[in-house]
Write an enzyme that holds these catalytic residues in place. Structure first.
Site, short mmCIF file in Angstrom:
data_model
loop_
_atom_site.label_atom_id
_atom_site.label_comp_id
_atom_site.label_asym_id
_atom_site.label_seq_id
_atom_site.Cartn_x
_atom_site.Cartn_y
_atom_site.Cartn_z
CD GLN A 36 11.02 6.13 -10.69
OE1 GLN A 36 11.05 6.72 -9.65
NE2 GLN A 36 11.76 6.36 -11.46
CG HIS A 61 13.02 3.23 -8.29
ND1 HIS A 61 12.96 4.07 -7.66
CD2 HIS A 61 14.69 3.77 -8.14
CE1 HIS A 61 13.99 5.26 -6.94
NE2 HIS A 61 14.60 4.47 -7.00
CG PHE A 110 17.56 6.96 -11.90
CD1 PHE A 110 17.18 7.31 -10.47
CD2 PHE A 110 16.70 6.44 -12.62
CE1 PHE A 110 17.17 6.90 -9.55
CE2 PHE A 110 16.07 5.80 -12.10
CZ PHE A 110 15.95 5.65 -10.53
CD GLU A 114 18.62 2.47 -8.31
OE1 GLU A 114 18.23 1.94 -7.88
OE2 GLU A 114 17.68 3.48 -7.32
CG HIS A 118 19.91 -1.15 -4.87
ND1 HIS A 118 19.34 -1.40 -4.16
CD2 HIS A 118 19.46 0.70 -5.44
CE1 HIS A 118 18.83 -0.09 -2.94
NE2 HIS A 118 18.57 1.11 -4.24
#
Ligand SMILES: *[C@@H]1O[C@H](CO)[C@@H](O)[C@H](O)[C@H]1NC(C)=O
Ligand SMILES: *[C@@H]1O[C@H](CO)[C@@H](O)[C@H](O)[C@H]1NC(C)=O
Ligand SMILES: *[C@@H]1O[C@H](CO)[C@@H](O)[C@H](O)[C@H]1NC(C)=O
Length: 137
Positions: A36, A61, A110, A114, A118
């Site tokens: 990003q 990201h 963060f 993630e 994912h």
């Protein structure tokens, strides 16, 4: 003939297990390595702007298992809990530089997000430790 029946039954069973595996893990065929541009991420962010860190460099990201019918899937699969202690200590400072939380300022949070969204979907291929290493290189 006597040999064929058991092996056919075995194949059917194996295929059934394979389908269950695919459905339980969420199917994906490739990984998206997503980076990003922080100034843009921050401009579009709904998080409080005083926490934004609009670095003038591309940052990571995430690494997202994806499939063609829906590149945002699979997501939010069942899997093992994120464990900050599994982040390889020697990589931590590099990860904080290349994979920072540019919207909220809590890098661990963060990474956890993630992982939950994912990472868990491809845990059979890349566990949490391996994802750290892959993200780094
Ligand atoms: C893509 O992933 C979704 C969610 O896991 C799944 O329902 C769908 O069948 C997958 N499609 C392909 C082509 O694998
Ligand atoms: C996760 O597991 C629970 C219970 O085992 C199940 O109800 C839920 O549908 C699963 N979620 C996903 C995304 O596979
Ligand atoms: C950052 O996020 C982690 C994981 O959610 C949490 O355990 C930790 O308390 C947070 N740190 C701060 C300073 O809020």
């Amino acid at each position: 003939m006597a040999m064929l029946k058991p092996s056919l039954a075995f194949l059917v069973l194996a295929f059934a297990f394979f389908l269950c595996f695919i459905m339980s893990t969420g199917s994906y065929v490739y990984f998206q390595f997503v980076q990003q541009w922080p100034p843009t991420t921050c401009r579009l962010s709904s998080k409080p702007s005083h926490q934004h860190r609009p670095f003038q460099r591309f940052t990571i990201h995430g690494l997202w298992p994806s499939n063609y019918s829906n590149p945002r899937k699979p997501s939010n699969c069942n899997g093992s809990q994120f464990d900050d202690r599994k982040v390889y200590p020697d990589l931590r400072s590099d990860l904080k530089r290349s994979w920072p939380d540019v919207e909220g300022g809590n890098d661990t949070k963060f990474w956890e997000g993630e992982w939950n969204k994912h990472g868990k979907c491809s845990e059979q291929t890349l566990n949490q430790f391996h994802v750290d290493v892959v993200q780094y290189y």
